[in-house]
Design a protein around this motif. Sequence first.
Motif, PDB file in Angstrom:
ATOM      1  N   MET A   1       0.850  -1.205   0.000  1.00 48.42           N
ATOM      2  CA  MET A   1       0.000   0.000   0.000  1.00 48.42           C
ATOM      3  C   MET A   1       0.879   1.246   0.000  1.00 48.42           C
ATOM      4  SD  MET A   1      -2.844   1.149   2.809  1.00 48.42           S
ATOM      5  CE  MET A   1      -3.714   2.694   2.634  1.00 48.42           C
ATOM      6  N   TRP A   2       0.589   2.180  -0.864  1.00 50.72           N
ATOM      7  CA  TRP A   2       1.382   3.401  -0.946  1.00 50.72           C
ATOM      8  C   TRP A   2       0.983   4.362   0.164  1.00 50.72           C
ATOM      9  CZ3 TRP A   2       2.749   5.614  -6.330  1.00 50.72           C
ATOM     10  CH2 TRP A   2       3.401   4.628  -7.073  1.00 50.72           C
ATOM     11  N   ILE A   3       1.982   4.922   0.796  1.00 55.51           N
ATOM     12  CA  ILE A   3       1.728   5.970   1.771  1.00 55.51           C
ATOM     13  C   ILE A   3       1.478   7.272   1.016  1.00 55.51           C
ATOM     14  CG2 ILE A   3       2.727   7.287   3.672  1.00 55.51           C
ATOM     15  CD1 ILE A   3       4.360   4.839   4.375  1.00 55.51           C
ATOM     16  N   ILE A   4       0.427   7.986   1.391  1.00 57.30           N
ATOM     17  CA  ILE A   4       0.125   9.250   0.729  1.00 57.30           C
ATOM     18  C   ILE A   4       1.305  10.187   0.926  1.00 57.30           C
ATOM     19  CG2 ILE A   4      -1.421  11.239   0.675  1.00 57.30           C
ATOM     20  CD1 ILE A   4      -2.607   8.636  -0.383  1.00 57.30           C
ATOM     21  N   SER A   5       1.796  10.720  -0.161  1.00 57.70           N
ATOM     22  CA  SER A   5       2.994  11.535  -0.098  1.00 57.70           C
ATOM     23  C   SER A   5       2.878  12.699  -1.066  1.00 57.70           C
ATOM     24  CB  SER A   5       4.222  10.661  -0.402  1.00 57.70           C
ATOM     25  OG  SER A   5       5.421  11.383  -0.205  1.00 57.70           O
ATOM     26  N   PHE A   6       4.025  13.331  -1.339  1.00 57.29           N
ATOM     27  CA  PHE A   6       4.032  14.544  -2.154  1.00 57.29           C
ATOM     28  C   PHE A   6       3.606  14.293  -3.595  1.00 57.29           C
ATOM     29  CE2 PHE A   6       7.065  15.104   1.300  1.00 57.29           C
ATOM     30  CZ  PHE A   6       6.660  16.318   1.830  1.00 57.29           C
ATOM     31  N   TRP A   7       3.636  13.053  -4.052  1.00 61.63           N
ATOM     32  CA  TRP A   7       3.263  12.754  -5.432  1.00 61.63           C
ATOM     33  C   TRP A   7       1.809  13.082  -5.737  1.00 61.63           C
ATOM     34  CZ3 TRP A   7      -0.596   9.214  -6.441  1.00 61.63           C
ATOM     35  CH2 TRP A   7      -0.977   8.388  -5.363  1.00 61.63           C
ATOM     36  N   VAL A   8       0.990  13.238  -4.688  1.00 64.05           N
ATOM     37  CA  VAL A   8      -0.425  13.543  -4.935  1.00 64.05           C
ATOM     38  C   VAL A   8      -0.615  14.973  -5.448  1.00 64.05           C
ATOM     39  CG1 VAL A   8      -1.186  11.902  -3.173  1.00 64.05           C
ATOM     40  CG2 VAL A   8      -0.899  14.302  -2.562  1.00 64.05           C
ATOM     41  N   PHE A   9       0.339  15.865  -5.189  1.00 68.32           N
ATOM     42  CA  PHE A   9       0.188  17.255  -5.631  1.00 68.32           C
ATOM     43  C   PHE A   9       0.068  17.365  -7.150  1.00 68.32           C
ATOM     44  CE2 PHE A   9       2.541  18.686  -1.561  1.00 68.32           C
ATOM     45  CZ  PHE A   9       1.350  18.680  -0.847  1.00 68.32           C
ATOM     46  N   PRO A  10       1.011  16.812  -7.935  1.00 67.81           N
ATOM     47  CA  PRO A  10       0.832  16.894  -9.391  1.00 67.81           C
ATOM     48  C   PRO A  10      -0.371  16.113  -9.896  1.00 67.81           C
ATOM     49  CG  PRO A  10       2.726  15.506  -8.838  1.00 67.81           C
ATOM     50  CD  PRO A  10       2.306  16.199  -7.577  1.00 67.81           C
ATOM     51  N   VAL A  11      -0.748  15.038  -9.209  1.00 73.82           N
ATOM     52  CA  VAL A  11      -1.922  14.273  -9.627  1.00 73.82           C
ATOM     53  C   VAL A  11      -3.189  15.128  -9.488  1.00 73.82           C
ATOM     54  CG1 VAL A  11      -3.394  12.303  -9.084  1.00 73.82           C
ATOM     55  CG2 VAL A  11      -0.918  12.026  -9.114  1.00 73.82           C
ATOM     56  N   ILE A  12      -3.329  15.790  -8.338  1.00 75.79           N
ATOM     57  CA  ILE A  12      -4.497  16.659  -8.120  1.00 75.79           C
ATOM     58  C   ILE A  12      -4.505  17.794  -9.138  1.00 75.79           C
ATOM     59  CG2 ILE A  12      -5.577  18.277  -6.509  1.00 75.79           C
ATOM     60  CD1 ILE A  12      -4.539  16.516  -4.233  1.00 75.79           C
ATOM     61  N   SER A  13      -3.332  18.386  -9.357  1.00 77.24           N
ATOM     62  CA  SER A  13      -3.222  19.498 -10.304  1.00 77.24           C
ATOM     63  C   SER A  13      -3.638  19.076 -11.707  1.00 77.24           C
ATOM     64  CB  SER A  13      -1.786  20.023 -10.315  1.00 77.24           C
ATOM     65  OG  SER A  13      -1.624  21.047 -11.271  1.00 77.24           O
ATOM     66  N   ALA A  14      -3.084  17.970 -12.191  1.00 80.16           N
ATOM     67  CA  ALA A  14      -3.382  17.514 -13.548  1.00 80.16           C
ATOM     68  C   ALA A  14      -4.845  17.096 -13.697  1.00 80.16           C
ATOM     69  CB  ALA A  14      -2.465  16.344 -13.918  1.00 80.16           C
ATOM     70  N   PHE A 212       0.432  16.874 -19.350  1.00 79.60           N
ATOM     71  CA  PHE A 212       1.504  15.880 -19.256  1.00 79.60           C
ATOM     72  C   PHE A 212       2.737  16.455 -18.558  1.00 79.60           C
ATOM     73  CE2 PHE A 212      -1.068  14.382 -22.841  1.00 79.60           C
ATOM     74  CZ  PHE A 212      -1.268  13.065 -22.446  1.00 79.60           C
ATOM     75  N   TYR A 213       2.967  17.745 -18.733  1.00 76.42           N
ATOM     76  CA  TYR A 213       4.073  18.389 -18.012  1.00 76.42           C
ATOM     77  C   TYR A 213       3.830  18.328 -16.510  1.00 76.42           C
ATOM     78  CZ  TYR A 213       6.999  22.161 -16.152  1.00 76.42           C
ATOM     79  OH  TYR A 213       7.890  22.894 -15.413  1.00 76.42           O
ATOM     80  N   VAL A 214       2.610  18.613 -16.104  1.00 76.80           N
ATOM     81  CA  VAL A 214       2.277  18.546 -14.680  1.00 76.80           C
ATOM     82  C   VAL A 214       2.485  17.127 -14.147  1.00 76.80           C
ATOM     83  CG1 VAL A 214       0.434  18.824 -12.979  1.00 76.80           C
ATOM     84  CG2 VAL A 214       0.654  20.465 -14.851  1.00 76.80           C
ATOM     85  N   LEU A 215       2.033  16.136 -14.903  1.00 78.77           N
ATOM     86  CA  LEU A 215       2.171  14.748 -14.472  1.00 78.77           C
ATOM     87  C   LEU A 215       3.626  14.301 -14.390  1.00 78.77           C
ATOM     88  CD1 LEU A 215      -0.755  13.092 -16.472  1.00 78.77           C
ATOM     89  CD2 LEU A 215      -0.637  13.453 -14.001  1.00 78.77           C
ATOM     90  N   SER A 216       4.523  14.964 -15.111  1.00 77.18           N
ATOM     91  CA  SER A 216       5.938  14.573 -15.069  1.00 77.18           C
ATOM     92  C   SER A 216       6.542  14.735 -13.680  1.00 77.18           C
ATOM     93  CB  SER A 216       6.752  15.391 -16.087  1.00 77.18           C
ATOM     94  OG  SER A 216       6.931  16.735 -15.654  1.00 77.18           O
ATOM     95  N   PHE A 217       5.920  15.555 -12.841  1.00 78.48           N
ATOM     96  CA  PHE A 217       6.453  15.752 -11.497  1.00 78.48           C
ATOM     97  C   PHE A 217       6.212  14.541 -10.599  1.00 78.48           C
ATOM     98  CE2 PHE A 217       6.457  20.036 -13.086  1.00 78.48           C
ATOM     99  CZ  PHE A 217       7.594  20.584 -12.518  1.00 78.48           C
TER     100      PHE A 217
END
Length: 287
Positions: A1-14, A212-217
């Motif tokens: 299970m993935w721990i919620i982390s900073f990767w959610v920021f670009p996901v929410i943005s995109a 796609f640029y946003v998702l690259s983060f």
Amino acid sequence: MWIISFWVFPVISACMWLAMLVAMISTWAAKGKPHYSNMPATRTIPYISDIGATGIQPLFIAGSAVTVVFLDLSFLSERWLRHTGKLVRNKGRFDKACSILSILFSIAGAAGLILLSIFDDVHHRSLHDAFLGLFIGAYLISAVFICMEYLRLGVTYRRQHRILFISFWIKFIFIVVELALAIAFGVLNQHDRGARNAAAVIEWVIALVFTFYVLSFIIDLLPSVRTRHHIPQGEKAFARPSTSSGHPEITYEEPVTTDSMGDRANTYRGPVASGYQTNGANLPRDF
């Protein structure tokens, strides 16, 4: 299970950006593809701003604000994670300066998008065009600086961390494609006839490429993500009993990837079992 982390920021943005675009074009289509008053007679395909200046302007403003706020949080997270060693650290003042400048220009780009959504192209045409230029130009310059940072990091860590070069090439391609599309948009937008429809299509393509640029983060922030594992009960006799069943259970964490992981990424964030930190690294060899 993935721990919620900073990767959610670009996901929410995109996701917010894409959902807003889909909602806007769907609204226009559902209304029978009307010809808005702010569209010239020679153009039948609306710009994003043409739709945004109608009754769904609150959606345009809210969607734009959420998109850029979470995108800029991605920039800030990348800087903080490198500073704290959760991601591979910057090696000199040059790449640190590039990172800071990319953040500053991303903030300027965010202000441009929010302001252009507020000052529509019906009542504030000059301001709208100026903020559109600020949005596109600032984010392109921001991408240039973050590319320079990742190129420097990729050269420094070229043997250990391939993600850095992958991220560099994704962002570099974004710069080239968006710059070419922006030039084409500017040229076609000056024509009075059918070329303006092509300009409108190009504007929608520019917006989609930005997604796609946003998702690259996600690639950049992924090494800071950790997974939490549970050792099945009864497999390790030295593990502490669980409070619910009395059976031995142990929890430990692992990074999703060690590629581009910083020197402090293995710092454990969890319980201790039988005197050992349960991060996998500090357990006995037979674990």
